[in-house]
Design an enzyme around this catalytic site. Structure first.
Site, PDB file in Angstrom:
ATOM      1  N   ASN A   1     -21.589 -14.831  33.712  1.00  0.00           N
ATOM      2  CA  ASN A   1     -21.079 -14.358  34.221  1.00  0.00           C
ATOM      3  C   ASN A   1     -21.014 -12.517  32.845  1.00  0.00           C
ATOM      4  O   ASN A   1     -20.483 -11.749  33.589  1.00  0.00           O
ATOM      5  CB  ASN A   1     -19.589 -13.879  34.827  1.00  0.00           C
TER       6      ASN A   1
ATOM      7  N   LYS B   1     -15.437 -11.015  32.307  1.00  0.00           N
ATOM      8  CA  LYS B   1     -17.202 -11.603  32.764  1.00  0.00           C
ATOM      9  C   LYS B   1     -17.553 -10.422  32.269  1.00  0.00           C
ATOM     10  O   LYS B   1     -18.644 -10.623  30.565  1.00  0.00           O
ATOM     11  CB  LYS B   1     -16.934 -11.502  34.692  1.00  0.00           C
TER      12      LYS B   1
ATOM     13  N   ASP C   1      -9.534  -6.771  43.606  1.00  0.00           N
ATOM     14  CA  ASP C   1      -9.564  -7.575  42.847  1.00  0.00           C
ATOM     15  C   ASP C   1     -11.110  -7.275  42.463  1.00  0.00           C
ATOM     16  O   ASP C   1     -11.894  -7.745  43.027  1.00  0.00           O
ATOM     17  CB  ASP C   1      -9.667  -9.100  42.845  1.00  0.00           C
TER      18      ASP C   1
ATOM     19  N   HIS D   1     -10.749 -14.761  46.313  1.00  0.00           N
ATOM     20  CA  HIS D   1     -10.918 -16.158  45.372  1.00  0.00           C
ATOM     21  C   HIS D   1      -9.442 -16.505  45.324  1.00  0.00           C
ATOM     22  O   HIS D   1      -8.661 -16.202  45.577  1.00  0.00           O
ATOM     23  CB  HIS D   1     -11.035 -14.910  44.214  1.00  0.00           C
TER      24      HIS D   1
HETATM   25  C1  LIG Z   1     -13.407 -15.136  38.039  1.00  0.00           C
HETATM   26  C2  LIG Z   1     -12.385 -14.943  38.960  1.00  0.00           C
HETATM   27  C3  LIG Z   1     -11.174 -14.077  38.662  1.00  0.00           C
HETATM   28  C4  LIG Z   1     -10.600 -15.542  38.046  1.00  0.00           C
HETATM   29  O1  LIG Z   1     -10.515 -14.405  36.321  1.00  0.00           O
HETATM   30  P1  LIG Z   1      -9.898 -15.658  35.046  1.00  0.00           P
HETATM   31  O2  LIG Z   1     -10.505 -14.516  33.853  1.00  0.00           O
HETATM   32  O3  LIG Z   1     -11.512 -15.780  34.935  1.00  0.00           O
HETATM   33  O4  LIG Z   1      -9.049 -15.851  35.533  1.00  0.00           O
HETATM   34  C5  LIG Z   1     -10.416 -13.872  39.785  1.00  0.00           C
HETATM   35  N1  LIG Z   1     -10.941 -13.203  40.479  1.00  0.00           N
HETATM   36  C6  LIG Z   1     -12.097 -13.074  40.759  1.00  0.00           C
HETATM   37  C7  LIG Z   1     -12.513 -12.345  42.236  1.00  0.00           C
HETATM   38  C8  LIG Z   1     -12.783 -14.035  40.014  1.00  0.00           C
HETATM   39  O5  LIG Z   1     -14.306 -14.487  40.207  1.00  0.00           O
END
Ligand SMILES: *Cc1c(COP(=O)(O)O)cnc(C)c1O
Length: 392
Positions: A49, A246, A212, A140
């Site tokens: 990512n 990411k 998100d 998620h």
């Molecule tokens: C990866 C992800 C998370 C979690 O984030 P991390 O910092 O990796 O724990 C939350 N929401 C979505 C949509 C994600 O893809």
């Protein structure tokens, strides 16, 4: 511990293996922004990512090291004890400005953030005993975890179907506080939510809108600020969540919201209250990534061109890519064994494209989740496209 208990663990793991669902951790060595080493082999990486290649950018590494030397390697305590550094406050001010909100608040990971924030927002002291909570079916796992922790009933609407959401909203009990919970870019499908449409619905029905932006942060919206930062929706989303792990090449998460909501989270979000704050080297890397972000429009254009090329190759190979319009391209194979076979074929050719299967995605939609990066060269994208066409 009784041996009967541990034996049941063996049995359950064997059951997972039999169903082809046993997960294993396979070590890799970081190699370059676009490749990894696994079992001594170099693989072109289409599963990371790190959409802008920032995880290996020298400026991030330098500032992480510099802040570690200057401020220490650990934050030493929770934010509420003596873990709030000036760097935390400065970064929060920067994020609020980027998102066009009054305030922002850092969290230690995206998963922890969604879980802690949703359970705090839905605390009975503010949301009552029976809030009406509407969640996109493909949201998620961390959001579902937060809603479960809050103990509320989840009303799932069909993926990105605002008509369905509107119907469900109009059926909610008149005095129940309403919440809409979704993503701006969906992690497994690579499609986008209609943020303006959601904001309008939330306004009509007096609902709290929670979005998100884990996969949009750094990649989409004005200079990569995310889809909720676009002029027509800026300030209309009650809480925007995003992550640094990411496209920003670091680690951690944030929410951008009103000062009042931030104040509530400081008082009620367990994942903030009872956890050691993000450490200085991580803050340094994030600070450097935010410096670079506004100047990366060329990288973002290259990334989106890569995604267009890969979608075109999938179409030629007869592989559906659902509604993907972003750097995440699902090449849908359907049955799990077909997705696993495709992953193995690509791996033989030196490409890593991990198969995603139920329960992460709905049954019958197993896929290669192709995640592209501005760090991929044209030649590497051409190689991927050739291999995809060969799957046909
Ligand atoms: C990866 C992800 C998370 C979690 O984030 P991390 O910092 O990796 O724990 C939350 N929401 C979505 C949509 C994600 O893809």
């Amino acid at each position: 511990m009784t041996s009967a208990y541990l034996e049941r663990m063996d049995t359950a793991l064997a059951g997972l293996a039999e169903a082809g669902r046993r997960r294993r951790l396979r070590p890799v060595a970081a190699d370059s922004a676009a490749t990894i080493l696994r079992d001594g082999r170099r693989l072109l990486n289409f599963s990371s990512n790190d959409y802008l290649g920032l995880a290996r950018h020298p400026l991030l590494a330098e500032r992480a090291a510099d802040w570690a030397h200057r401020h220490g390697t650990g934050a030493t305590a929770s934010r509420l004890v003596c873990g709030t550094l000036e760097a935390h406050a400065a970064l929060e001010a920067r994020l609020a400005a980027l998102k066009g909100t009054e305030a922002a608040l850092l969290f230690n990971s995206g998963f922890q953030c969604n879980e802690a924030v949703l359970s705090a927002l839905l605390h009975p002291d503010v949301a009552g005993k029976a809030p009406a909570v509407f969640v996109d079916r493909l949201a998620h796992a961390s959001m579902h975890a937060g809603l479960r922790a809050a103990g509320v009933r989840q009303i799932r609407f069909r993926h990105n179907d605002l008509g369905h959401l509107a119907t469900l909203l109009s059926q909610a009990a008149p005095d129940a506080p309403r919440f809409i919970v979704t993503e701006s870019v969906f992690s497994m499908d690579g499609d986008r939510a209609d943020i303006a449409g959601l904001a309008a619905l939330a306004e009509t029905h007096g609902a709290f809108l929670y979005v998100d932006e884990a996969h949009a942060t750094g990649v989409l919206g004005p200079h990569g600020a995310g889809l909720c930062a676009a002029p027509e929706v800026r300030g209309r989303v009650d809480l925007v969540m995003g992550t640094f792990g990411k496209a920003l090449g670091g680690f951690g998460a944030y929410v951008a919201c009103s000062a009042r909501v931030r104040d509530w989270l400081v008082n009620r979000a367990g994942g903030l209250i009872y956890s050691t704050a993000l450490p200085p080297p991580v803050l340094g890397a994030i600070d450097a990534a935010l410096d670079l972000l506004p100047e990366m429009d060329d990288a973002r254009r290259r990334l989106h061109a890569h995604a267009d090329a890969v979608r075109a190759a999938c179409a030629e190979a007869g592989l559906p890519t659902l509604e993907s319009t972003t750097q995440i391209v699902p090449a849908v194979l359907g049955p799990e064994d077909r997705a696993l076979a495709a992953m193995a074929t690509l791996e033989e050719a030196g490409l890593l494209a991990v198969a995603i299967r139920p329960p992460t995605v709905p049954p019958g939609t197993s896929r290669l989740r192709l995640a592209l990066s501005a760090a991929h060269t044209e030649a590497q994208i051409t190689t991927l496209c050739e291999q995809l066409r060969r799957l046909a």
